[in-house]
Design an enzyme around this catalytic site. Structure first.
Site, PDB file in Angstrom:
ATOM      1  N   ASP A 359     -11.511  56.855  62.042  1.00  0.00           N
ATOM      2  CA  ASP A 359     -11.509  55.665  62.101  1.00  0.00           C
ATOM      3  C   ASP A 359     -10.442  55.050  63.360  1.00  0.00           C
ATOM      4  O   ASP A 359     -10.393  54.058  63.491  1.00  0.00           O
ATOM      5  CB  ASP A 359     -11.159  54.727  60.938  1.00  0.00           C
ATOM      6  CG  ASP A 359     -10.357  55.634  59.928  1.00  0.00           C
ATOM      7  OD1 ASP A 359      -9.714  56.777  60.403  1.00  0.00           O
ATOM      8  OD2 ASP A 359     -10.103  55.246  58.654  1.00  0.00           O
ATOM      9  N   GLU A 485     -20.034  58.253  52.539  1.00  0.00           N
ATOM     10  CA  GLU A 485     -19.791  59.329  52.150  1.00  0.00           C
ATOM     11  C   GLU A 485     -20.208  59.428  50.763  1.00  0.00           C
ATOM     12  O   GLU A 485     -19.835  60.484  49.715  1.00  0.00           O
ATOM     13  CB  GLU A 485     -18.247  59.461  51.856  1.00  0.00           C
ATOM     14  CG  GLU A 485     -17.359  59.571  53.258  1.00  0.00           C
ATOM     15  CD  GLU A 485     -15.940  59.670  53.447  1.00  0.00           C
ATOM     16  OE1 GLU A 485     -15.385  60.058  54.234  1.00  0.00           O
ATOM     17  OE2 GLU A 485     -15.350  59.082  52.392  1.00  0.00           O
TER      18      GLU A 485
END
Length: 765
Positions: A359, A485
């Site tokens: 990120d 995830e």
């Protein structure tokens, strides 16, 4: 989202204020009142010592430790971890009178007030200590980190006796004895220590990390009017105990000017040793005056706010919140130290081990691209600096090229959860995306020649060997995990395939461009990495045959093969008490349904927004949003931005609701661990890309601002083509102008306009 504000701090447009002290919020306050300048950071702990719950956290960017488990792994699974290590407490102070030591966990006190001024970067705390013998002492602490001479910081204690004359003892120094919370150990060996007393007192101590051998030399000059001094030199502590005479209502000040030096590799050793010698010999001629350092900090922040401020009318909560976000982004990273990265908690805590994730390029980089060009470039340079480690990682995973780690400090893969470290390709494609985005904004061909092309080729080599062709000749990635995830070992994750195709296309484009326009530099890269243009034949086949799971009938991209067939879970039926799910559900249970942790398909539809029709965005948003549980703090901002684009204004604002104040109001009940740096960047995106309607993936920059109904107006600034654009929005109109004299071409509501300092106005109908 079942998240609620836990309000504690006073609302103010420019300050974070704590009136009165509640021990239950002690560690939350430590995180919120953290100071940093990218080079180093320090939590807002009580420098005078506190026996209650606390984390005395002092960190340096790039100073880390390594641990190795005592069991064997399969090939490809990381067999060690690296973590940002807790370092020297350069604020170390103890205050004693009448054999009573100040400790706000035990001591009686009143009028507690703490303030972080975001205009100046100065943190102050004050209170009145009421001793057991009835003495009343007004104490004020002040600390500030230099934003230009980043090795520097300053600290001052002001002490005033309110109802007596007498002696007080102040011990202050440099302490390496802190325990690293996650390891439960102290990770420092201390060598050279010294105390020199003349007009000022000079202290110094050097620590070396036990396993990695990195060094920190902590030094300070102490200025005070004292009667006597006792020297204290211990294994990991160097300090002086000063006896100070107090006269009723007369203030006494103790000032420390600190200089912390770091040695991260041998190439810096000569400079490091020279600086140490100058400090010890009294030849340290960098800024040494407390007031000068504070003034320098004020001017630095003044310049930041001139180019980066966001204003919100009639909403003090979010005004304070977004300024806190901008403040923390600049504290965490501003390009001051070439080749460092952004940890998930910045320099404010030890959660996530100080590791950087994918990120950085997808959430943090946009902030720096539009606010701090050097910061953006240096973030990407970190990936070049660590390219060799990415190559080693690819080899371990039976791939060619470079496989960037999912979690790292030094460039090595630090995540020993194989399902993340070995299955997630998005760190690598995020690097390619970051290079593309940076070049798009600044047309920096030198960066592509010197760094970018080599990285792109190596990433593309990995992408061409990590996937495979199926029996029908279609190419895909198998046994992967995408941004969501909650889905593991899936085939053809749509985000992974889409970003892989993009990376290969962009690399081919840059290879052709560099060969044609910069043949000398191109040949240098070709020779260095033994690149053969024939490799691109396979890349072209992959691009042509990449599997992108998509339904022409529904316009929906399937998150991965078989996702549409997974059992459905009504996420609104999950009890609040089950959150966070990782703590309350068995690990395998979260993988057995279509519940999503964070945006996956919607993520690439935001990154490349102009590639999709509004109908596609609507279909995918309405399919995936009800399935997203937002277990990642990065998630709501993406939904808010897309909801706003689709005209779902109330929904957009609801998702925005906790973006700017997630840490200030402790929404996730874990601010005590440190601030959520990448989520803070997402809050900036939420305003600029969301309500501001910024899109940066098209031919030219475009803006389509809207305004939330509870706001009277707002404004933001962007640096674009080396010019600052100021955008102001109210209920009636949008005005855009440059703050310099350049003429800038942008799209405003899909119409190309030329913007200058006279401004452009668009009236809402």
């Amino acid at each position: 989202m079942a998240k609620k504000a836990d309000k504690y701090f006073k609302e103010d447009k420019w300050k974070i204020i704590e009136e009165g002290f509640n021990p239950d919020y002690g560690m939350v306050s430590e995180s919120i009142f953290s100071l940093a300048n990218e080079y180093m950071g320090v939590r807002g702990y009580f420098e005078e010592g506190y026996s209650g719950n606390k984390l005395i956290g002092s960190y340096f960017n790039g100073i880390y430790e390594r641990s190795e488990p005592d069991y064997n792994h399969y090939k490809g699974v990381a067999d060690f971890t690296e973590y940002m290590v807790n370092s020297v407490d350069w604020l170390y102070t103890r205050i004693e009178i009448d054999n009573e030591q100040l400790d706000l966990y035990k001591s009686d006190f009143e009028k507690f007030y703490r303030e972080l001024d975001m205009k100046t970067g100065i943190l102050t705390r004050e209170f009145v200590w009421k001793t057991a013998k009835g003495k009343r002492i007004a104490i004020k602490f002040e600390r500030c980190l230099s934003m230009t001479e980043v090795e520097r910081s300053t600290w001052q204690a002001s002490i005033k006796a309110l109802n007596f004359n007498g002696k007080i003892y102040v011990t202050t120094g440099l302490d390496f004895s802190n325990i690293h919370r996650n390891s439960g150990e102290n990770m420092w060996n201390c060598g050279e220590k010294f105390i020199q007393a003349d007009k000022n007192i000079t202290l110094g101590i050097e620590g070396t990390t036990i396993n990695t051998g990195l060094k920190v030399s902590s030094n300070c000059k102490i200025q005070a009017d004292y009667e006597s001094m006792e020297e204290i030199i211990e294994d990991k502590l160097v300090a002086v105990k000063l006896c100070i005479n107090l006269e009723k209502n007369k203030e006494q000040k103790i000032t420390k000017i600190i200089r912390n030096l770091t040695l991260k590799d041998e190439s810096q050793k000569e400079e490091y040793e020279d600086k140490k010698a100058k400090i010890k010999d009294g030849r340290d001629d960098v800024i040494v005056l407390n007031e000068e350092l504070k003034e320098e900090s004020r001017k630095w922040w003044e310049n930041v706010w001139k180019r980066s401020d966001i204003t919100i009318d009639n909403d003090i909560e979010n005004q304070q919140g977004i300024r806190f976000c901008i403040f923390q982004m600049y504290q965490t990273y501003n390009g001051a130290v070439k080749g460092t990265n952004i940890g998930a908690k910045g320099l404010t805590g030890e959660a996530y081990n100080g590791n950087a994730f994918w990120d950085t390029e997808t959430y943090c980089l946009p902030f720096y691209l539009f606010n701090d060009r050097e910061g953006a470039k240096n973030l990407l340079y970190f990936r070049y600096k660590t390219l060799d480690e990415a190559r080693k990682r690819a080899e371990v995973l039976d791939c060619e090229g470079a496989f960037y780690p999912i979690a790292t400090i030094s460039g090595k893969e630090c995540c020993n959860l194989w399902q993340h470290a070995s299955l997630q390709l998005q760190a690598s494609t995020a690097v390619a995306y970051g290079i593309w985005f940076y070049e798009k904004m600044y047309n920096d061909k030198a960066f592509i020649k010197n760094y970018g092309l080599e990285m792109l080729i190596e990433i593309s080599r990995m992408l061409a060997t990590r996937g495979d062709f199926d029996k029908d000749g279609k190419y895909g990635y198998y046994c992967v995990m995408g941004p969501d995830e909650f889905q593991m070992m899936v085939h053809n994750n749509c985000y992974t395939n889409y970003m892989g195709r993009f990376t290969l296309k962009y690399t081919i484009e840059k290879v052709k461009e560099m060969k044609e326009k910069y043949p000398k530099e191109y040949e240098k890269v070709v020779k260095k990495i033994n690149f053969k243009e024939s490799e691109m034949n396979k890349w072209k086949q992959i691009i042509k045959n990449m599997i992108i799971p998509y339904s022409d009938d529904t316009l929906i991209f399937e998150q991965h093969d078989g996702f549409f067939k997974l059992p459905h879970v009504d996420i609104d039926s999950i009890p609040i008490s089950d959150f966070p799910l990782y703590n309350h559900w068995s690990y395998d249970r979260i993988y057995r349904n279509d519940m999503i942790k964070q945006p996956d398909v919607l993520m690439f539809m935001l990154l490349f927004n102009s590639d999709f029709t509004k109908e596609q965005l609507k279909a995918n948003y309405e399919f995936y949003e009800p399935r997203c549980i937002h277990e990642s703090s990065l998630s709501p901002s993406v939904h808010s931005i897309l909801a706003n684009q689709l005209g779902k204004e109330e929904e957009a604002y609801d998702f925005f609701g906790f973006a700017t104040r997630m840490d200030l109001d402790n929404y996730n009940r874990n601010t005590n661990e440190g601030i959520h740096t990448t989520s803070i960047a997402a809050a900036w995106m939420n305003i600029v890309y969301g309500f501001g309607g910024l899109r940066s993936d098209g031919e030219i920059l475009s803006l389509s601002p809207t305004i939330p109904k509870n706001w009277d107006g707002y404004s933001f600034k962007l640096t674009y083509n080396d010019e600052i654009l100021e955008v102001k929005v109210n209920k009636e109109e949008v005005t855009i102008k440059t703050l310099g004299n350049k003429l800038i071409e942008i799209k405003v509501f899909d119409k190309v306009e030329l913007i200058n300092d006279e401004g452009y106005t668009y009236k809402f109908t």
